[in-house]
Design a protein around this motif. Structure first.
Motif, PDB file in Angstrom:
ATOM      1  N   ASN A  40       0.864  -1.174   0.000  1.00  0.00           N
ATOM      2  CA  ASN A  40       0.000   0.000   0.000  1.00  0.00           C
ATOM      3  C   ASN A  40       0.904   1.228   0.000  1.00  0.00           C
ATOM      4  N   THR A  41       1.329   1.630  -1.190  1.00  0.00           N
ATOM      5  CA  THR A  41       2.310   2.700  -1.316  1.00  0.00           C
ATOM      6  C   THR A  41       1.744   4.035  -0.842  1.00  0.00           C
ATOM      7  N   ALA A  42       0.487   4.298  -1.136  1.00  0.00           N
ATOM      8  CA  ALA A  42      -0.113   5.571  -0.732  1.00  0.00           C
ATOM      9  C   ALA A  42      -0.111   5.709   0.787  1.00  0.00           C
ATOM     10  N   LYS A  43      -0.479   4.649   1.476  1.00  0.00           N
ATOM     11  CA  LYS A  43      -0.502   4.688   2.944  1.00  0.00           C
ATOM     12  C   LYS A  43       0.902   4.836   3.499  1.00  0.00           C
ATOM     13  N   ARG A  44       1.852   4.142   2.896  1.00  0.00           N
ATOM     14  CA  ARG A  44       3.231   4.212   3.383  1.00  0.00           C
ATOM     15  C   ARG A  44       3.816   5.605   3.184  1.00  0.00           C
ATOM     16  N   ARG A  45       3.515   6.227   2.059  1.00  0.00           N
ATOM     17  CA  ARG A  45       4.044   7.579   1.796  1.00  0.00           C
ATOM     18  C   ARG A  45       3.377   8.608   2.703  1.00  0.00           C
ATOM     19  N   ALA A  46       2.099   8.450   2.971  1.00  0.00           N
ATOM     20  CA  ALA A  46       1.418   9.380   3.861  1.00  0.00           C
ATOM     21  C   ALA A  46       1.990   9.292   5.274  1.00  0.00           C
ATOM     22  N   ALA A  47       2.277   8.083   5.718  1.00  0.00           N
ATOM     23  CA  ALA A  47       2.869   7.928   7.042  1.00  0.00           C
ATOM     24  C   ALA A  47       4.259   8.517   7.101  1.00  0.00           C
ATOM     25  N   ALA A  48       4.997   8.399   6.004  1.00  0.00           N
ATOM     26  CA  ALA A  48       6.352   8.956   5.967  1.00  0.00           C
ATOM     27  C   ALA A  48       6.319  10.483   6.025  1.00  0.00           C
ATOM     28  N   GLN A  49       5.348  11.101   5.373  1.00  0.00           N
ATOM     29  CA  GLN A  49       5.250  12.561   5.411  1.00  0.00           C
ATOM     30  C   GLN A  49       4.866  13.061   6.797  1.00  0.00           C
ATOM     31  N   VAL A  50       3.986  12.332   7.474  1.00  0.00           N
ATOM     32  CA  VAL A  50       3.589  12.742   8.819  1.00  0.00           C
ATOM     33  C   VAL A  50       4.761  12.661   9.783  1.00  0.00           C
ATOM     34  N   GLN A  51       5.573  11.644   9.646  1.00  0.00           N
ATOM     35  CA  GLN A  51       6.711  11.463  10.542  1.00  0.00           C
ATOM     36  C   GLN A  51       7.943  12.223  10.100  1.00  0.00           C
ATOM     37  N   GLY A  52       7.841  12.873   8.952  1.00  0.00           N
ATOM     38  CA  GLY A  52       8.977  13.654   8.468  1.00  0.00           C
ATOM     39  C   GLY A  52      10.098  12.820   7.924  1.00  0.00           C
ATOM     40  N   ILE A  53       9.761  11.644   7.443  1.00  0.00           N
ATOM     41  CA  ILE A  53      10.783  10.758   6.889  1.00  0.00           C
ATOM     42  C   ILE A  53      10.718  10.847   5.380  1.00  0.00           C
ATOM     43  N   SER A  54      11.847  11.026   4.782  1.00  0.00           N
ATOM     44  CA  SER A  54      11.900  11.123   3.326  1.00  0.00           C
ATOM     45  C   SER A  54      11.697   9.750   2.714  1.00  0.00           C
ATOM     46  N   SER A  55      10.943   9.732   1.615  1.00  0.00           N
ATOM     47  CA  SER A  55      10.694   8.461   0.945  1.00  0.00           C
ATOM     48  C   SER A  55      11.890   7.991   0.139  1.00  0.00           C
ATOM     49  N   LYS A  56      12.835   8.915  -0.130  1.00  0.00           N
ATOM     50  CA  LYS A  56      14.014   8.532  -0.898  1.00  0.00           C
ATOM     51  C   LYS A  56      14.962   7.750  -0.003  1.00  0.00           C
ATOM     52  N   SER A  57      15.540   6.759  -0.542  1.00  0.00           N
ATOM     53  CA  SER A  57      16.468   5.936   0.234  1.00  0.00           C
ATOM     54  C   SER A  57      17.797   6.660   0.378  1.00  0.00           C
ATOM     55  N   LYS A  58      18.394   6.556   1.552  1.00  0.00           N
ATOM     56  CA  LYS A  58      19.670   7.193   1.811  1.00  0.00           C
ATOM     57  C   LYS A  58      20.787   6.414   1.137  1.00  0.00           C
ATOM     58  N   PRO A  59      21.829   7.130   0.683  1.00  0.00           N
ATOM     59  CA  PRO A  59      22.957   6.425   0.044  1.00  0.00           C
ATOM     60  C   PRO A  59      23.670   5.541   1.056  1.00  0.00           C
ATOM     61  N   LYS A  60      24.060   4.401   0.583  1.00  0.00           N
ATOM     62  CA  LYS A  60      24.736   3.460   1.455  1.00  0.00           C
ATOM     63  C   LYS A  60      26.153   3.929   1.749  1.00  0.00           C
ATOM     64  N   GLN A  61      26.543   3.813   3.008  1.00  0.00           N
ATOM     65  CA  GLN A  61      27.898   4.172   3.401  1.00  0.00           C
ATOM     66  C   GLN A  61      28.811   2.971   3.241  1.00  0.00           C
ATOM     67  N   LYS A  62      30.013   3.256   2.817  1.00  0.00           N
ATOM     68  CA  LYS A  62      30.972   2.186   2.627  1.00  0.00           C
ATOM     69  C   LYS A  62      31.391   1.618   3.972  1.00  0.00           C
ATOM     70  N   ASN A  63      31.605   0.376   3.999  1.00  0.00           N
ATOM     71  CA  ASN A  63      32.025  -0.302   5.216  1.00  0.00           C
ATOM     72  C   ASN A  63      33.522  -0.089   5.394  1.00  0.00           C
ATOM     73  N   LYS A  64      33.861   0.806   6.351  1.00  0.00           N
ATOM     74  CA  LYS A  64      35.269   1.136   6.561  1.00  0.00           C
ATOM     75  C   LYS A  64      36.055  -0.062   7.071  1.00  0.00           C
ATOM     76  N   GLU A  65      35.390  -0.874   7.899  1.00  0.00           N
ATOM     77  CA  GLU A  65      36.076  -2.035   8.443  1.00  0.00           C
ATOM     78  C   GLU A  65      36.468  -3.005   7.347  1.00  0.00           C
ATOM     79  N   PHE A  66      35.561  -3.151   6.351  1.00  0.00           N
ATOM     80  CA  PHE A  66      35.856  -4.043   5.236  1.00  0.00           C
ATOM     81  C   PHE A  66      37.022  -3.497   4.417  1.00  0.00           C
ATOM     82  N   SER A  67      37.091  -2.165   4.225  1.00  0.00           N
ATOM     83  CA  SER A  67      38.168  -1.566   3.439  1.00  0.00           C
ATOM     84  C   SER A  67      39.514  -1.777   4.102  1.00  0.00           C
ATOM     85  N   LYS A  68      39.533  -1.639   5.432  1.00  0.00           N
ATOM     86  CA  LYS A  68      40.792  -1.843   6.143  1.00  0.00           C
ATOM     87  C   LYS A  68      41.270  -3.275   6.005  1.00  0.00           C
TER      88      LYS A  68
END
Length: 285
Positions: A238-266
């Motif tokens: 139910n995308t409409a319901k999920r987006r409405a809940a995200a707007q009420v809570q102030g959460i952006s519907s766009k996914s945040k960029p993934k951070q690189k795993n520093k431990e794996f790089s080391k």
């Protein structure tokens, strides 16, 4: 004078009756005294508190007879259904007399019921016995699988439900074993069984392949859910319901960029430092 004569006549009749009663009582006493010794204990109850058996009443069987009468006076269709239900539940062959004993339908005594059962597509009559007639004559899971494999285009489950009592359980078992597919038909809301046999050659037309590849799905989930609902399907999201809940809570519907795993790089750098010969060829190029 006439009254006195009537009284005398009445007294004589009373004396005569009294004499007859005395003779009867004397004969009865004589017969009891001459009876065999075995019959006397049988007349008396050995237990002083024993209750005499209840007298049999003629009306004890009235309720059952009324029930039988109501069945035989029911419409022809109701009596036929009663017989077919017995045949379906037991899957046995019955003579008219056995049907009468099992469900109180007098097949021989009602010509309309007899002819209706004889011509019914769900009933088989061999001249002596009636039995249930399923659409497909299969008796077990193996025969069921052989039948489904004959229908490459699929066979409706509703046509298999009356094959034998536990046919639905066998269908689920065949599905779990991966021998068949059970797919829903959204037009009739009924399942269709398809064979899942790799030996069966299935050819798909090129036109169908091209049509499948040419269909472009909507990019927005809202449009996808609308199309599903338009075709009678219920979306799992139910995308409409999920987006409405995200707007009420102030959460952006766009996914945040993934951070690189520093431990794996080391760890990767550490591994590379300990294995320089693996990358020697890359440095020389």
């Amino acid at each position: 004078m006439a009254l006195q004569e009537k009284l005398d006549s009445f007294k004589r009749q009373q004396e005569k009756c009294q004499s007859m009663l005395s003779n009867i009582a004397a004969k009865s006493a004589t017969s009891r005294s001459t009876a065999t010794p075995r019959s006397a204990p049988a007349a008396a109850s050995p237990l002083p508190n024993a209750r005499p058996s209840a007298p049999v009443k003629f009306s004890n069987d009235t309720e059952r007879l009324q029930h039988i009468n109501s069945i035989r006076k029911a419409p022809v269709g109701a009596q036929m259904k009663r017989v077919i239900d017995i045949l379906f539940q037991t899957r046995q062959a019955y003579t008219p007399e056995q049907i009468n004993e099992a469900c109180h339908v007098d097949v021989n005594g009602n010509r309309d019921v007899f002819e209706g059962l004889r011509k019914n597509p769900k009933v088989n009559f061999d001249g002596k016995r009636f039995s249930y007639k399923a659409k497909h004559d299969v008796k077990n899971k193996n025969e069921l699988l052989v039948l489904i494999r004959k229908f490459i285009e699929g066979i409706a489950v509703i046509d298999l439900k009356d094959a034998y009592p536990n046919v639905m359980e066998d269908l689920q078992a065949l599905k779990t074993a991966g021998q068949i597919w059970l797919l829903s038909n959204f037009d009739s809301q009924e399942d269709i069984a398809f064979p899942n046999d790799p030996r069966v050659p299935i050819k798909v037309d090129d036109d169908l392949k091209e049509l499948f590849r040419s269909i472009e799905l909507p990019r927005d989930m809202l449009d996808i859910e609308k199309d599903l609902q338009k075709n009678g399907m219920k979306p799992a999201t139910n995308t409409a319901k999920r987006r409405a809940a995200a707007q009420v809570q102030g959460i952006s519907s766009k996914s945040k960029p993934k951070q690189k795993n520093k431990e794996f790089s080391k760890k990767a750098k550490l591994t590379n430092a300990h294995l320089p010969e693996l990358f020697q060829s890359l440095k020389n190029t």
